[in-house]
Scaffold this active site. Structure first.
Site, PDB file in Angstrom:
ATOM      1  N   LYS A  13     -37.505  16.545  -5.358  1.00  0.00           N
ATOM      2  CA  LYS A  13     -37.563  16.975  -7.369  1.00  0.00           C
ATOM      3  C   LYS A  13     -38.517  16.952  -7.608  1.00  0.00           C
ATOM      4  O   LYS A  13     -38.589  18.065  -8.784  1.00  0.00           O
ATOM      5  CB  LYS A  13     -37.385  15.200  -7.433  1.00  0.00           C
ATOM      6  CG  LYS A  13     -35.802  14.916  -7.684  1.00  0.00           C
ATOM      7  CD  LYS A  13     -35.129  13.150  -7.590  1.00  0.00           C
ATOM      8  CE  LYS A  13     -33.682  13.285  -7.345  1.00  0.00           C
ATOM      9  NZ  LYS A  13     -33.241  11.502  -7.106  1.00  0.00           N
ATOM     10  N   GLN A  70     -34.691   6.467  -9.600  1.00  0.00           N
ATOM     11  CA  GLN A  70     -34.042   6.200  -8.251  1.00  0.00           C
ATOM     12  C   GLN A  70     -33.113   5.427  -7.248  1.00  0.00           C
ATOM     13  O   GLN A  70     -34.068   4.172  -7.741  1.00  0.00           O
ATOM     14  CB  GLN A  70     -35.359   6.394  -7.077  1.00  0.00           C
ATOM     15  CG  GLN A  70     -35.459   7.599  -6.101  1.00  0.00           C
ATOM     16  CD  GLN A  70     -34.366   8.565  -5.802  1.00  0.00           C
ATOM     17  OE1 GLN A  70     -34.956   9.482  -6.956  1.00  0.00           O
ATOM     18  NE2 GLN A  70     -33.746   9.090  -5.054  1.00  0.00           N
ATOM     19  N   ASP A 114     -29.521  11.809 -14.765  1.00  0.00           N
ATOM     20  CA  ASP A 114     -28.764  12.218 -13.882  1.00  0.00           C
ATOM     21  C   ASP A 114     -26.954  11.249 -14.208  1.00  0.00           C
ATOM     22  O   ASP A 114     -26.385  11.374 -13.587  1.00  0.00           O
ATOM     23  CB  ASP A 114     -29.128  10.725 -13.209  1.00  0.00           C
ATOM     24  CG  ASP A 114     -29.335  10.434 -11.605  1.00  0.00           C
ATOM     25  OD1 ASP A 114     -29.327  11.825 -11.687  1.00  0.00           O
ATOM     26  OD2 ASP A 114     -29.658  10.136 -11.018  1.00  0.00           O
TER      27      ASP A 114
END
Ligand code: NDP
Length: 279
Positions: free
Chosen positions: A49, A93, A116
């Site tokens: 990322k 995460q 996300d």
């Protein structure tokens, strides 16, 4: 057109476009990634990322908590980032170490920074066919199919796996595009009947070579989401070589869905930034 769907190539094209867009901005977009613990796979995903952010000019903020951190500290950090107008995307995460409530923490993220696409609000918007931040892997799958000129309308789509991360949001996205969708899971009886009926088969189970040649229809399109690590190598959920010989199109692992997930994350950060800059 090739039988193998090249996710890397499509990812690169998307990142090139985003890079051009970011160059025009006066203020850099910013993505904040919160990590709890030191999971090895998470470290790798975070690095990819960061690499994509560097490539297109997004400022990358990595906040790392130890496993012994109290949940309230993580919540306070999320609230701080929600209120920081120069942070445009926040990502927690996953997976989290045991003891942390994933669902609770995700839902502290402001919906307009939830890059996300995992908050209840953003998942709900998919099912009401309203614009919002769409989770990256399902969005990447839809983009791959679009780039391959595959129209899903009226097609039989079977999704194996019903996680909040992949299967469930993909079900909504496919329905919004008029596909006829079947979603399978560990309690599904006669799985093969459903996989064999699929014009488009999406597999997100997390078991190496789970889908074998006899489980797919000839000329199907197979999207393999699985990432299984074995002796330092990556394998998908599909028995790739044998299935490839039978079907019309297939995504490889690595190099299929994975690169698209990162590209869609970057695209969500830019979308979030654009909305902020127009305020
Ligand atoms: P989860 O473990 O959350 O979900 C797995 C799903 O598979 C569940 O719905 C489970 O059913 C189902 N399942 C398990 N066993 C069977 C079975 N025997 N028959 C049918 N269904 C079964 O995984 P994720 O969705 O998070 O991830 C799936 C895979 O995709 C993993 O390998 C992961 O690493 C990979 N992944 C890859 C991404 C990428 O960018 N390429 C992004 C996200 C994930 P039940 O619900 O009944 O338990």
């Amino acid at each position: 057109m090739s039988k193998i769907i090249d996710g890397k190539k499509i990812r690169n094209e998307i990142l090139d476009e985003l890079k051009k867009q970011v160059k025009q901005y006066m203020i850099k977009p910013c993505l904040a990634v919160i990590q709890i613990g030191d999971d090895e796979a998470s470290n790798t995903y975070i690095k990819s990322k960061e690499k994509a952010c560097n490539e297109i000019g997004i400022y990358f903020k990595h906040i790392k908590f130890s496993e012994t951190t109290k949940e309230i500290e993580v919540i306070n950090k999320i609230l701080e980032l929600n209120n920081d107008e120069y942070v445009h995307g926040i990502l927690l995460q996953l997976p989290l170490p045991s003891g942390f409530n994933q669902d609770k923490l995700i839902n502290y993220i402001a919906r307009n920074k939830d890059v996300d696409g995992l908050t209840d609000i953003n998942i709900g918007k998919i099912f009401n066919n309203k614009p919002g931040l769409v989770s990256c892997t399902p969005q990447g799958i839809m983009k791959l199919l679009e780039c391959e000129n595959v129209d899903v309308a009226g097609k039989n789509v079977t999704i194996v796996g019903r996680s909040n991360l992949v299967g469930k949001p993909l079900l909504g996205l496919m329905l919004n595009k008029d596909a006829t969708v079947t979603i399978c899971h560990s309690k599904t009886e006669n799985l093969k009947k459903h996989t064999k009926n699929a014009d488009i088969l999406v597999v997100a189970v997390g078991k190496k070579h789970f889908i074998t040649e006899d489980m797919v229809k000839e000329d199907a399109i197979v999207i393999d989401v699985g990432i299984n690590r074995e002796n330092g190598k990556l394998y998908g959920d599909v028995d790739y070589d044998k299935v490839k010989a039978k079907v019309k199109k297939i995504t490889p692992v690595p190099g299929g869905v994975g690169p698209m997930t990162v590209a869609m994350l970057m695209s969500n950060v830019i979308a979030s930034y654009e909305r902020w800059s127009q305020k």
